[in-house]
Design an enzyme around this catalytic site. Structure first.
Site, PDB file in Angstrom:
ATOM      1  N   MET A   1      -8.587   8.880  -0.509  1.00 55.85           N
ATOM      2  CA  MET A   1      -9.423   9.369   0.590  1.00 55.85           C
ATOM      3  C   MET A   1      -9.780  10.829   0.348  1.00 55.85           C
ATOM      4  O   MET A   1      -8.938  11.608  -0.109  1.00 55.85           O
ATOM      5  CB  MET A   1      -8.688   9.231   1.930  1.00 55.85           C
ATOM      6  CG  MET A   1      -8.152   7.854   2.214  1.00 55.85           C
ATOM      7  SD  MET A   1      -7.319   7.783   3.830  1.00 55.85           S
ATOM      8  CE  MET A   1      -6.523   6.172   3.708  1.00 55.85           C
TER       9      MET A   1
ATOM     10  N   ASP B   1      -4.617   4.036  -1.934  1.00 59.62           N
ATOM     11  CA  ASP B   1      -5.676   4.476  -1.025  1.00 59.62           C
ATOM     12  C   ASP B   1      -6.108   5.890  -1.382  1.00 59.62           C
ATOM     13  O   ASP B   1      -5.343   6.849  -1.229  1.00 59.62           O
ATOM     14  CB  ASP B   1      -5.186   4.431   0.422  1.00 59.62           C
ATOM     15  CG  ASP B   1      -5.001   3.016   0.922  1.00 59.62           C
ATOM     16  OD1 ASP B   1      -5.999   2.278   0.995  1.00 59.62           O
ATOM     17  OD2 ASP B   1      -3.853   2.635   1.232  1.00 59.62           O
TER      18      ASP B   1
ATOM     19  N   MET C   1     -12.173  -4.860   4.879  1.00 55.06           N
ATOM     20  CA  MET C   1     -11.387  -3.976   5.728  1.00 55.06           C
ATOM     21  C   MET C   1     -11.215  -4.616   7.105  1.00 55.06           C
ATOM     22  O   MET C   1     -12.194  -4.996   7.749  1.00 55.06           O
ATOM     23  CB  MET C   1     -12.064  -2.613   5.880  1.00 55.06           C
ATOM     24  CG  MET C   1     -12.077  -1.768   4.619  1.00 55.06           C
ATOM     25  SD  MET C   1     -10.430  -1.433   3.949  1.00 55.06           S
ATOM     26  CE  MET C   1      -9.674  -0.533   5.314  1.00 55.06           C
TER      27      MET C   1
ATOM     28  N   HIS D   1      -8.460   2.041  -4.381  1.00 52.55           N
ATOM     29  CA  HIS D   1      -9.457   1.828  -3.335  1.00 52.55           C
ATOM     30  C   HIS D   1     -10.082   3.185  -3.017  1.00 52.55           C
ATOM     31  O   HIS D   1      -9.476   4.024  -2.353  1.00 52.55           O
ATOM     32  CB  HIS D   1      -8.761   1.210  -2.114  1.00 52.55           C
ATOM     33  CG  HIS D   1      -9.632   1.073  -0.919  1.00 52.55           C
ATOM     34  ND1 HIS D   1      -9.129   0.759   0.330  1.00 52.55           N
ATOM     35  CD2 HIS D   1     -10.978   1.196  -0.745  1.00 52.55           C
ATOM     36  CE1 HIS D   1     -10.109   0.693   1.199  1.00 52.55           C
ATOM     37  NE2 HIS D   1     -11.240   0.970   0.575  1.00 52.55           N
TER      38      HIS D   1
ATOM     39  N   MET E   1     -12.076   5.437  -1.101  1.00 48.63           N
ATOM     40  CA  MET E   1     -12.714   5.742   0.178  1.00 48.63           C
ATOM     41  C   MET E   1     -13.266   7.159   0.104  1.00 48.63           C
ATOM     42  O   MET E   1     -12.781   8.080   0.757  1.00 48.63           O
ATOM     43  CB  MET E   1     -11.705   5.582   1.324  1.00 48.63           C
ATOM     44  CG  MET E   1     -11.329   4.146   1.587  1.00 48.63           C
ATOM     45  SD  MET E   1      -9.949   3.967   2.739  1.00 48.63           S
ATOM     46  CE  MET E   1      -8.569   4.045   1.583  1.00 48.63           C
TER      47      MET E   1
ATOM     48  N   GLY F   1       0.982  -1.922   4.334  1.00 47.99           N
ATOM     49  CA  GLY F   1       1.544  -0.584   4.171  1.00 47.99           C
ATOM     50  C   GLY F   1       2.715  -0.355   5.097  1.00 47.99           C
ATOM     51  O   GLY F   1       3.869  -0.385   4.688  1.00 47.99           O
TER      52      GLY F   1
ATOM     53  N   SER G   1       0.848  -1.183   0.000  1.00 50.03           N
ATOM     54  CA  SER G   1       0.000   0.000   0.000  1.00 50.03           C
ATOM     55  C   SER G   1       0.888   1.239   0.000  1.00 50.03           C
ATOM     56  O   SER G   1       1.650   1.475   0.946  1.00 50.03           O
ATOM     57  CB  SER G   1      -0.909   0.024   1.234  1.00 50.03           C
ATOM     58  OG  SER G   1      -1.544   1.281   1.347  1.00 50.03           O
TER      59      SER G   1
ATOM     60  N   HIS H   1      -1.480  -1.162  -4.118  1.00 48.35           N
ATOM     61  CA  HIS H   1      -2.752  -0.709  -3.564  1.00 48.35           C
ATOM     62  C   HIS H   1      -2.687   0.799  -3.360  1.00 48.35           C
ATOM     63  O   HIS H   1      -1.791   1.306  -2.675  1.00 48.35           O
ATOM     64  CB  HIS H   1      -2.998  -1.410  -2.226  1.00 48.35           C
ATOM     65  CG  HIS H   1      -4.365  -1.193  -1.664  1.00 48.35           C
ATOM     66  ND1 HIS H   1      -5.459  -1.951  -2.033  1.00 48.35           N
ATOM     67  CD2 HIS H   1      -4.825  -0.299  -0.752  1.00 48.35           C
ATOM     68  CE1 HIS H   1      -6.523  -1.538  -1.371  1.00 48.35           C
ATOM     69  NE2 HIS H   1      -6.171  -0.538  -0.591  1.00 48.35           N
TER      70      HIS H   1
ATOM     71  N   GLY I   1      -9.096   5.020   6.873  1.00 50.29           N
ATOM     72  CA  GLY I   1      -8.758   6.423   7.049  1.00 50.29           C
ATOM     73  C   GLY I   1      -7.299   6.672   7.340  1.00 50.29           C
ATOM     74  O   GLY I   1      -6.744   7.690   6.926  1.00 50.29           O
ATOM     75  N   PHE I   2      -6.662   5.749   8.044  1.00 49.65           N
ATOM     76  CA  PHE I   2      -5.260   5.946   8.414  1.00 49.65           C
ATOM     77  C   PHE I   2      -4.521   4.612   8.391  1.00 49.65           C
ATOM     78  O   PHE I   2      -5.104   3.562   8.667  1.00 49.65           O
ATOM     79  CB  PHE I   2      -5.149   6.562   9.812  1.00 49.65           C
ATOM     80  CG  PHE I   2      -5.740   7.937   9.916  1.00 49.65           C
ATOM     81  CD1 PHE I   2      -4.994   9.052   9.578  1.00 49.65           C
ATOM     82  CD2 PHE I   2      -7.050   8.115  10.320  1.00 49.65           C
ATOM     83  CE1 PHE I   2      -5.548  10.326   9.658  1.00 49.65           C
ATOM     84  CE2 PHE I   2      -7.620   9.375  10.404  1.00 49.65           C
ATOM     85  CZ  PHE I   2      -6.858  10.493  10.065  1.00 49.65           C
ATOM     86  N   GLY I   3      -3.219   4.673   8.097  1.00 55.98           N
ATOM     87  CA  GLY I   3      -2.388   3.487   8.141  1.00 55.98           C
ATOM     88  C   GLY I   3      -1.884   3.229   9.548  1.00 55.98           C
ATOM     89  O   GLY I   3      -2.046   4.041  10.458  1.00 55.98           O
TER      90      GLY I   3
ATOM     91  N   ASP J   1      -7.333  -5.714   4.189  1.00 58.14           N
ATOM     92  CA  ASP J   1      -6.605  -4.444   4.255  1.00 58.14           C
ATOM     93  C   ASP J   1      -6.672  -3.898   5.673  1.00 58.14           C
ATOM     94  O   ASP J   1      -7.746  -3.550   6.154  1.00 58.14           O
ATOM     95  CB  ASP J   1      -7.231  -3.446   3.271  1.00 58.14           C
ATOM     96  CG  ASP J   1      -6.515  -2.106   3.242  1.00 58.14           C
ATOM     97  OD1 ASP J   1      -5.486  -1.958   3.930  1.00 58.14           O
ATOM     98  OD2 ASP J   1      -6.989  -1.209   2.523  1.00 58.14           O
ATOM     99  N   GLY J   2      -5.502  -3.834   6.322  1.00 61.84           N
ATOM    100  CA  GLY J   2      -5.411  -3.209   7.636  1.00 61.84           C
ATOM    101  C   GLY J   2      -4.793  -4.105   8.677  1.00 61.84           C
ATOM    102  O   GLY J   2      -5.278  -5.218   8.924  1.00 61.84           O
ATOM    103  N   GLY J   3      -3.696  -3.659   9.255  1.00 63.38           N
ATOM    104  CA  GLY J   3      -3.066  -4.386  10.350  1.00 63.38           C
ATOM    105  C   GLY J   3      -2.324  -5.643   9.944  1.00 63.38           C
ATOM    106  O   GLY J   3      -2.042  -6.502  10.788  1.00 63.38           O
TER     107      GLY J   3
END
Length: 216
Positions: free
Chosen positions: A35, A33, A135, A64, A66, A193, A6, A31, A140-142, A171-173
Site C-alpha cells: 500500500m 499487501d 476484494m 497485491h 494497492m 489476515g 496475509s 499474501h 487499505g486496512f485489515g 480478500d477481506g473479512g
C-alpha cells in the site's frame, strides 16, 4: 482450495517466526499487501521487504499492489521474489499492457477489483490473467467485515475460469464464520489476515481454518 495467510496482520517484529509457523501448519503461499498511502489510505511494505521475506521462505509469494502507477514497480516486485503480481483494474492506465509485462518477466499476472467496481470492467481482460482477486472489503486496512455482495463476482467469474484456467481468490473479512459462504461462491484461495495472526498463535489458527475449509 487453500487458506492464504496475509502478512499484513503478522507480527513484523518477528516476521520470520510468523512465516515459519504458517509454513509448518501447511501454508503453500503468502499474501503480501503493498500500500502506498495514495491509492489506499495506508502505507505498508515495498520491494525490499518482499526481498527479505523471500530469504525466509520458498513459499509462493503473491504481491497485491494497492498502489498508483503499478507499471512503474512491476519489475522491482518480480525481481525481489514475487511469484504472482496482482494489480488493480482501478489503478492501471493500461491493464492489458501491465498484465503482459508481468508474464513477460516470468511471474503470474493477477487482476483485482474493488467492491464498488462492476464485474464488467474486468471481463475483457480475463483471458490474459493467471489470478483473479475479488476484494470483499474496501482495501487499505485489515480486520474489516466481509462485504457479502462482492461474492457475486466470484460466481460471475466461474464460467471464465472454466475457459481460461485462472485462480479465483477473495480478500477481506475471511474467518471461521464467513469461510463457508465464500467457499460456496466458488472461491479457490482465501486470504486470511486477522483470522490467522490476531491471536498470535498462527499455527493453530491456520490449521483450524484449513480444517474447516476442508470439512465444509
Amino acid at each position: 482450495m487453500e487458506i492464504v495467510p496475509s502478512l499484513l496482520s503478522a507480527d513484523f517484529s518477528d516476521l520470520a517466526k510468523e512465516i515459519r509457523a504458517v509454513e509448518k501448519a501447511g501454508a503453500c503461499r503468502l499474501h503480501l499487501d503493498v500500500m502506498d498511502g495514495h491509492f489506499v489510505p495506508n502505507i505498508t511494505i515495498g520491494p525490499f521487504i518482499v526481498e527479505a521475506i523471500r530469504r525466509q521462505t520458498n513459499l509462493h509469494l503473491e504481491s497485491h499492489l494497492m498502489i498508483e502507477n503499478p507499471d512503474k514497480y512491476i519489475d522491482a516486485f518480480v525481481k525481489t521474489g514475487s511469484d504472482t503480481v496482482i494489480i488493480h483494474i482501478e489503478a492501471s492506465k493500461d491493464i492489458r499492457k501491465d498484465l503482459a509485462h508481468i508474464r513477460d518477466l516470468g511471474a503470474n499476472a493477477g487482476l483485482v477489483l474493488n467492491p464498488p467496481t462492476d464485474f464488467k470492467a474486468i471481463e475483457p481482460h480475463l483471458a490474459y490473467i493467471d489470478h483473479l482477486l475479488v476484494m470483499t472489503v474496501n482495501p487499505g486496512f485489515g480486520g474489516q467485515k466481509l462485504i457479502r455482495s462482492s461474492l457475486s463476482k466470484v460466481t460471475l467469474a466461474k464460467p471464465y475460469q472454466d475457459k481460461y484456467g485462472f485462480y479465483i481468490e477473495v480478500d477481506g473479512g475471511i474467518n471461521m464464520d464467513t469461510l463457508a459462504e465464500a467457499k460456496a461462491a466458488g472461491t479457490d484461495l482465501f486470504v486470511a489476515g486477522s483470522a490467522v495472526f490476531s491471536k498470535r498463535q498462527p499455527y493453530e489458527s491456520f490449521k483450524e481454518l484449513s480444517e474447516k475449509l476442508i470439512g465444509e
